[in-house]
Design a protein around this motif. Structure first.
Motif, PDB file in Angstrom:
ATOM      1  N   ILE A 111      34.962  -3.217   2.261  1.00  0.00           N
ATOM      2  CA  ILE A 111      34.121  -4.389   1.290  1.00  0.00           C
ATOM      3  C   ILE A 111      34.701  -5.114   1.778  1.00  0.00           C
ATOM      4  N   ASN A 112      36.043  -5.606   2.278  1.00  0.00           N
ATOM      5  CA  ASN A 112      36.279  -7.002   2.541  1.00  0.00           C
ATOM      6  C   ASN A 112      35.818  -7.731   4.129  1.00  0.00           C
ATOM      7  N   ILE A 113      35.505  -6.681   5.022  1.00  0.00           N
ATOM      8  CA  ILE A 113      35.272  -7.055   6.627  1.00  0.00           C
ATOM      9  C   ILE A 113      33.591  -5.973   7.175  1.00  0.00           C
ATOM     10  N   ALA A 114      33.995  -5.494   6.883  1.00  0.00           N
ATOM     11  CA  ALA A 114      32.477  -4.821   7.766  1.00  0.00           C
ATOM     12  C   ALA A 114      30.956  -5.009   7.860  1.00  0.00           C
ATOM     13  N   LEU A 115      31.035  -4.709   5.589  1.00  0.00           N
ATOM     14  CA  LEU A 115      30.518  -4.882   4.436  1.00  0.00           C
ATOM     15  C   LEU A 115      28.968  -5.726   5.135  1.00  0.00           C
ATOM     16  N   PRO A 116      30.294  -7.137   4.976  1.00  0.00           N
ATOM     17  CA  PRO A 116      29.561  -8.822   5.042  1.00  0.00           C
ATOM     18  C   PRO A 116      29.041  -8.995   6.637  1.00  0.00           C
ATOM     19  N   ARG A 117      30.228  -8.477   7.548  1.00  0.00           N
ATOM     20  CA  ARG A 117      29.352  -8.430   9.256  1.00  0.00           C
ATOM     21  C   ARG A 117      28.742  -7.332   9.480  1.00  0.00           C
ATOM     22  N   THR A 118      27.737  -6.600   8.460  1.00  0.00           N
ATOM     23  CA  THR A 118      26.751  -5.934   8.676  1.00  0.00           C
ATOM     24  C   THR A 118      25.299  -6.285   8.861  1.00  0.00           C
ATOM     25  N   ARG A 119      25.212  -6.303  10.084  1.00  0.00           N
ATOM     26  CA  ARG A 119      23.010  -6.735  10.427  1.00  0.00           C
ATOM     27  C   ARG A 119      22.206  -6.679   9.005  1.00  0.00           C
ATOM     28  N   ASP A 120      21.802  -7.961   8.656  1.00  0.00           N
ATOM     29  CA  ASP A 120      20.835  -7.487   7.665  1.00  0.00           C
ATOM     30  C   ASP A 120      20.946  -6.789   6.383  1.00  0.00           C
ATOM     31  N   PHE A 121      22.781  -6.914   5.723  1.00  0.00           N
ATOM     32  CA  PHE A 121      23.197  -6.216   4.345  1.00  0.00           C
ATOM     33  C   PHE A 121      22.179  -7.407   3.706  1.00  0.00           C
ATOM     34  N   LYS A 122      22.645  -6.477   2.505  1.00  0.00           N
ATOM     35  CA  LYS A 122      21.482  -7.406   1.140  1.00  0.00           C
ATOM     36  C   LYS A 122      22.393  -7.189   0.194  1.00  0.00           C
ATOM     37  N   GLY A 123      23.449  -5.583   0.188  1.00  0.00           N
ATOM     38  CA  GLY A 123      23.581  -4.822  -0.706  1.00  0.00           C
ATOM     39  C   GLY A 123      23.386  -3.711  -0.554  1.00  0.00           C
ATOM     40  N   ILE A 124      24.220  -2.660  -1.520  1.00  0.00           N
ATOM     41  CA  ILE A 124      24.070  -1.457  -1.713  1.00  0.00           C
ATOM     42  C   ILE A 124      23.320  -1.229  -2.296  1.00  0.00           C
ATOM     43  N   ASP A 125      21.973  -0.471  -2.976  1.00  0.00           N
ATOM     44  CA  ASP A 125      20.980  -0.736  -3.268  1.00  0.00           C
ATOM     45  C   ASP A 125      21.615   0.765  -4.421  1.00  0.00           C
ATOM     46  N   LEU A 126      21.221   0.850  -5.630  1.00  0.00           N
ATOM     47  CA  LEU A 126      22.182   1.756  -6.623  1.00  0.00           C
ATOM     48  C   LEU A 126      21.239   3.126  -6.487  1.00  0.00           C
ATOM     49  N   LYS A 127      20.162   3.109  -6.061  1.00  0.00           N
ATOM     50  CA  LYS A 127      19.707   4.517  -5.782  1.00  0.00           C
ATOM     51  C   LYS A 127      20.618   5.452  -5.131  1.00  0.00           C
ATOM     52  N   CYS A 128      21.459   4.711  -4.081  1.00  0.00           N
ATOM     53  CA  CYS A 128      22.817   5.691  -3.258  1.00  0.00           C
ATOM     54  C   CYS A 128      23.377   6.887  -4.327  1.00  0.00           C
ATOM     55  N   ILE A 129      23.052   6.051  -5.356  1.00  0.00           N
ATOM     56  CA  ILE A 129      24.389   6.447  -6.327  1.00  0.00           C
ATOM     57  C   ILE A 129      23.994   8.011  -7.716  1.00  0.00           C
ATOM     58  N   ASP A 130      24.892   8.773  -6.178  1.00  0.00           N
ATOM     59  CA  ASP A 130      23.384  10.081  -6.943  1.00  0.00           C
ATOM     60  C   ASP A 130      23.868  10.088  -8.929  1.00  0.00           C
ATOM     61  N   GLN A 131      23.927  11.991  -8.696  1.00  0.00           N
ATOM     62  CA  GLN A 131      23.706  12.139 -10.405  1.00  0.00           C
ATOM     63  C   GLN A 131      25.454  12.130 -11.296  1.00  0.00           C
ATOM     64  N   GLY A 132      25.956  12.496 -10.377  1.00  0.00           N
ATOM     65  CA  GLY A 132      26.976  13.377  -9.743  1.00  0.00           C
ATOM     66  C   GLY A 132      28.170  11.607 -10.009  1.00  0.00           C
ATOM     67  N   GLY A 133      27.932  10.715  -9.149  1.00  0.00           N
ATOM     68  CA  GLY A 133      28.994   8.948  -9.848  1.00  0.00           C
ATOM     69  C   GLY A 133      28.840   9.457  -8.175  1.00  0.00           C
ATOM     70  N   ASN A 134      28.598  10.092  -7.123  1.00  0.00           N
ATOM     71  CA  ASN A 134      28.622   9.532  -5.565  1.00  0.00           C
ATOM     72  C   ASN A 134      28.124   9.101  -5.414  1.00  0.00           C
ATOM     73  N   LEU A 135      28.948   7.606  -4.410  1.00  0.00           N
ATOM     74  CA  LEU A 135      28.006   6.451  -3.696  1.00  0.00           C
ATOM     75  C   LEU A 135      27.887   7.259  -2.191  1.00  0.00           C
ATOM     76  N   ASN A 136      26.492   7.122  -1.600  1.00  0.00           N
ATOM     77  CA  ASN A 136      26.062   7.452   0.078  1.00  0.00           C
ATOM     78  C   ASN A 136      25.903   6.287   0.347  1.00  0.00           C
ATOM     79  N   PHE A 137      25.905   6.403   1.173  1.00  0.00           N
ATOM     80  CA  PHE A 137      25.463   5.084   1.968  1.00  0.00           C
ATOM     81  C   PHE A 137      25.590   5.122   3.604  1.00  0.00           C
ATOM     82  N   GLY A 138      24.958   4.053   4.778  1.00  0.00           N
ATOM     83  CA  GLY A 138      25.022   4.736   5.678  1.00  0.00           C
ATOM     84  C   GLY A 138      25.250   3.301   6.521  1.00  0.00           C
ATOM     85  N   ILE A 139      25.568   3.094   7.464  1.00  0.00           N
ATOM     86  CA  ILE A 139      25.938   1.794   8.569  1.00  0.00           C
ATOM     87  C   ILE A 139      25.430   2.165   9.344  1.00  0.00           C
ATOM     88  N   LYS A 140      24.670   1.365  10.357  1.00  0.00           N
ATOM     89  CA  LYS A 140      23.866   1.183  11.421  1.00  0.00           C
ATOM     90  C   LYS A 140      24.551   1.181  13.079  1.00  0.00           C
TER      91      LYS A 140
END
Length: 187
Positions: A111-140
């Motif tokens: 949260i504090n280091i890797a995501l802000p340092r990711t190139r062209d990162f504009k935030g995690i899309d809310l579509k990445c949260i499934d119906q069970g309440g789990n968050l799935n996303f990728g880092i390039k």
């Protein structure tokens, strides 16, 4: 300096979730159960000899162990598929399941280091949260983590992160992730 996730969860987040959703007990408020970090390297090992595949696996596993603080396990092919040049038992990826303190440490760095340092990162899309309440996303690229020295890297690879929660709905999960400080996109 940021407040540790576990302390913040006990002091603010749990109480805020109890207020918002009207839970009777603090224990019924959703929390993060585990974090799974998964790397697939099927395209990196295609058309390679056995020694080259093992070398690639060792390099990726070493970087993943540095990032997560835990040794990854190999995910192997269950059956042979000739069209993809995959044999049964061939290592096609690596995964790490984090719980408790290692999970909290990884989430803080994420949260504090890797995501802000990711190139062209504009935030995690809310579509990445499934119906069970789990968050799935990728880092390039793994080089967004500070533990990895970019000048020593031979191969850049991406990986998927799954954050499993005890939330019963996506609405609860979105509020939990916002309170934890995840950079979610506003829609």
């Amino acid at each position: 300096m940021t407040v540790r996730i576990k302390e913040q969860f006990g002091e603010k987040i749990n109480l805020k979730m109890k207020e918002l959703f009207g839970y009777r007990s603090r224990l019924s408020a959703p929390k993060i159960k585990k974090v799974v970090v998964n790397v697939g390297f099927g395209n990196l090992v295609a058309n390679k000899s056995k020694q080259e595949r093992e070398k690639i696996y060792e390099e990726i596993a070493k970087d993943l162990a540095i990032i997560t603080g835990q040794k990854p396990i190999a995910t192997r092919a269950k059956k042979s598929i000739a069209a993809f040049k995959v044999r049964s038992g061939m290592a096609l990826g690596a995964k790490v399941t984090l719980r408790r303190q290692k999970m909290n440490d990884f989430l803080e760095r994420l949260i504090n280091i890797a995501l802000p340092r990711t190139r062209d990162f504009k935030g995690i899309d809310l579509k990445c949260i499934d119906q069970g309440g789990n968050l799935n996303f990728g880092i390039k690229e793994q080089i967004s983590f500070p533990e990895i020295a970019p000048e020593k890297i031979k191969r850049i690879f991406g990986f998927e992160i799954t954050i499993v929660t005890s939330a019963k709905s996506p609405k609860e999960a979105i509020e939990l992730f916002k309170l934890l400080g995840f950079p979610l996109k506003n829609q």
